[in-house]
Design a protein around this motif. Sequence first.
Motif, short mmCIF file in Angstrom:
data_model
loop_
_atom_site.label_atom_id
_atom_site.label_comp_id
_atom_site.label_asym_id
_atom_site.label_seq_id
_atom_site.Cartn_x
_atom_site.Cartn_y
_atom_site.Cartn_z
N SER A 35 10.64 29.00 31.51
CA SER A 35 9.29 28.43 31.47
C SER A 35 9.11 27.50 30.29
CB SER A 35 8.25 29.55 31.36
OG SER A 35 8.40 30.45 32.40
N PHE A 36 9.67 27.89 29.15
CA PHE A 36 9.39 27.10 27.95
C PHE A 36 10.51 26.12 27.66
CE2 PHE A 36 7.52 31.38 26.39
CZ PHE A 36 6.36 31.17 27.10
N ASP A 37 11.41 25.91 28.58
CA ASP A 37 12.69 25.27 28.32
C ASP A 37 12.63 24.02 27.45
OD1 ASP A 37 15.42 24.99 28.49
OD2 ASP A 37 15.29 23.74 30.27
N ASN A 38 13.36 24.05 26.35
CA ASN A 38 13.58 22.87 25.52
C ASN A 38 14.88 23.09 24.77
OD1 ASN A 38 12.99 24.07 22.74
ND2 ASN A 38 11.10 24.53 23.84
N HIS A 39 15.47 21.99 24.25
CA HIS A 39 16.84 22.11 23.74
C HIS A 39 16.92 22.98 22.50
CE1 HIS A 39 15.72 18.97 20.84
NE2 HIS A 39 16.75 19.35 20.15
N VAL A 40 15.80 23.11 21.80
CA VAL A 40 15.84 23.97 20.61
C VAL A 40 15.82 25.44 21.03
CG1 VAL A 40 14.57 24.65 18.52
CG2 VAL A 40 14.80 22.23 19.12
N LEU A 41 14.89 25.80 21.92
CA LEU A 41 14.76 27.19 22.35
C LEU A 41 16.01 27.65 23.09
CD1 LEU A 41 12.96 29.71 22.63
CD2 LEU A 41 12.12 28.77 24.78
N SER A 42 16.60 26.74 23.88
CA SER A 42 17.71 27.17 24.74
C SER A 42 18.96 27.54 23.95
CB SER A 42 18.04 26.10 25.77
OG SER A 42 18.47 24.93 25.10
N GLN A 43 19.02 27.19 22.67
CA GLN A 43 20.18 27.60 21.87
C GLN A 43 20.14 29.10 21.61
OE1 GLN A 43 22.09 25.21 19.38
NE2 GLN A 43 20.91 23.35 19.69
N LEU A 44 18.92 29.67 21.71
CA LEU A 44 18.74 31.12 21.55
C LEU A 44 19.40 31.65 20.28
CD1 LEU A 44 19.10 32.34 25.24
CD2 LEU A 44 17.01 32.21 23.89
N GLY A 45 19.29 30.88 19.19
CA GLY A 45 19.79 31.37 17.91
C GLY A 45 18.79 32.36 17.33
N ASP A 46 19.15 32.97 16.21
CA ASP A 46 18.21 33.89 15.59
C ASP A 46 16.95 33.16 15.14
OD1 ASP A 46 20.66 36.14 14.12
OD2 ASP A 46 19.57 36.21 16.01
N GLY A 47 17.08 31.89 14.81
CA GLY A 47 15.92 31.06 14.48
C GLY A 47 16.13 29.70 15.09
N ALA A 48 15.09 28.87 15.13
CA ALA A 48 15.21 27.52 15.71
C ALA A 48 15.34 26.52 14.58
CB ALA A 48 13.97 27.22 16.52
N VAL A 49 16.38 25.69 14.63
CA VAL A 49 16.61 24.69 13.58
C VAL A 49 16.35 23.32 14.15
CG1 VAL A 49 18.33 23.74 11.98
CG2 VAL A 49 18.34 26.18 12.53
N PHE A 50 15.48 22.54 13.48
CA PHE A 50 15.16 21.23 14.04
C PHE A 50 14.77 20.26 12.94
CE2 PHE A 50 10.79 22.31 13.31
CZ PHE A 50 10.68 23.65 13.63
N LEU A 51 14.87 18.96 13.25
CA LEU A 51 14.46 17.94 12.29
C LEU A 51 12.95 17.83 12.28
CD1 LEU A 51 16.99 15.10 13.15
CD2 LEU A 51 16.89 16.39 11.04
N LEU A 52 12.41 17.55 11.10
CA LEU A 52 10.96 17.36 11.00
C LEU A 52 10.69 15.88 10.84
CD1 LEU A 52 8.30 18.95 10.78
CD2 LEU A 52 8.54 18.83 8.31
#
Lengths: 347, 356
Positions: A35-52
């Motif tokens: 439902s929430f699919d996006n490339h950050v969430l789909s990595q399913l890491g312990d936390g989400a790492v992304f550029l700000l």
Amino acid sequence: MRKNEKNGIGKHVTLDHGSGGLASAELVREYFVKSFDNHVLSQLGDGAVFLLNGQERGRLAFSTDSYVVDPIFFPGGDIGCLAVHGTLNDLAMCGSVPVCLSIGVILEEGFPLDDLKRISESIAAASISAGVPIVTGDTKVVPKGKADRIFINTAGIGVVPGEIEMTPSAVRADDAIILSGSVGDHGVTILASREGMEIPDGIRSDTAPLHHLTKGLLEKFPGDVRIMRDPTRGGVATVLCEIAEASAVTLVIEEEKISVKRGVKVVCDLLGLDPLYLANEGKCIIFTDRSKAKEIVDFIRREPVGKDAEIIGHVESGHPGRVVLKTGVGGERLLRALSGEPLPRIC
Amino acid sequence: MRDEIRKTVSELSVAMSEKTAGRELKFMEVCGTHTVSIFRFGLRSLFPEGLEMLSGPGCPVCVTPAGEIDAFLEIAAKGNVTAATFGDLMRVPGSSRSLISVRGEGADVKVVYSPAEALTFAEESPDREIVFFGVGFETTIPSVAATVAQAKRLGLDNFSVFVSHRLVPPALRALLSDGEVKIDGLLCPGHVSAIIGSDAYRPFAEGMGVPCVIGGFEAVDIMKAVFGLAKQAVAGEARVENAYERAVTAKGNIRALEMIELVFEPCDAEWRGLGTIPGSGLKFRDEFAVYDAAVKFGVNPVNVPDPPGCRCGDILKGIASPEECPLFGETCTPLKPVGPCMVSSEGSCAAHYHYG
């Protein structure tokens, strides 16, 4: 993980879905990621790492976790400090330096205020000791019977320095596998407390923040740490299987290098449990370059949370996803992920 | 100490290989705990070439017929019932559901570590009907019998047992008389033997020519016992050897046997995959019949055929390995088991799946 493994989600949520094993993963994939699919969430890491804001450096890590532990007070801690440490550790496992936390509390009508005070003081103490402030929060109360005393959610933001990237694809053949200390302490404490069993040898939950350790480690050994994971629900065995699968490598683990305290072993034998599948809340598994492993273990041992650190195995190319355990008596067997709720075995 | 164990295990492994010299031998691990221990210690990698260990019917959960599980589920689903059970029964499928699924639907199901715990629930909650699922072999039966005797002394009327107990020697007799099953020796269960005594196996060794060695559960115990079987098999001997003398005597635990005798009497019973075996089950004696949950709740097990494709029966007899079952690992996994050999932590399929 065998291919085509289906956990058979029925019409109801069962405790298996909350155990952290294969059933939980399936639930998350089918009901949330889709439902929430996006490339950050789909990595399913312990936390989400992304550029700000498109910055090339200074990425953020963002993680959340909810705490429903029973009992809420246990030897070594309580639901409050557990909630703080848990999210700090997820941020730490991404390689980030935690910056701030949020907290959301759901209270059951009738929950004793003295207990609430005790928990909130524990949360404050954990936050201060960790040097990470709680900057926002929320509280809700639901009628009696609609929640089990107290549920806590924490979320946290961390900054990932420079080129740090904790990712399964970084793992390579010959890498060393380090475990920061003894296993099963938290799991046994909770299960024994629930059963009203006396816990031998002063065994207590190992709940503790790991971010000081990981920060120091990544500063001193940049480029030598491949991936880090904290073996919470599902235990060491499940985390090793997940990494072996995600990295498409074989792991060879020496059973006798995995430290299990005597009191933990006693309770496990009595309850028919395997310490490799029990939760830990103050330990981490670290994959490192082989040539630096000894130095890294010595470094970890200088921290109180890492005093019993050991190199427990190594990586091999070969069967992707396989975890081989060399047993303490000289035999060999395969280690699998936890399927569902760890049910005690009785004959 | 650990180094000594490793050394002894290694020496026994070498001695075994020298003794059998690659000869093909099939030994049956009667007891599920042996299956799990052998896997957990990784001993299969240390047995000689040609030596095959088959898992037998010594997993009480695995041999409980689906119809009996369905009957217990029916009782568990009743409004004022608290169902008490050992942990490894929670996920065992009946014909379609398990205790864990009925718990998800609202049934009050509690995992207990002993039947005495269930009795305590009955004392503490006089308005609830506490029903204990009596599954297990001779290791467990004495404690269930003692609990029922205690219930009678206390005059409790809200406690009952759904009896699904099974006895090991009649099952061994049936297996060894089965033309399909060909084994060169029996690794006999340590804890059951502590109750029934080593003499219980003499009919199989002396009467049927099958070597029997009783083994304990530590790595060295198991290696010694299997080595004992190998020596007998190679020499063409067949006798009962007690390699677990610290727990097992010739006559067994007389008091435990008397407790069983006080409360229960033998009857014919169905074993999942093996059919009906005469004298292999237990029922309450008349003076304890009031504690029989099947009678109390008017629930009777119905015969349920095995699911299509499931080879649990052949696996329990040791004539097929889990990997030879078409459902193994794909359709039938610990999370979604078709047959109970997969879900019981002592079932051979679960052991093969978890430990490889």
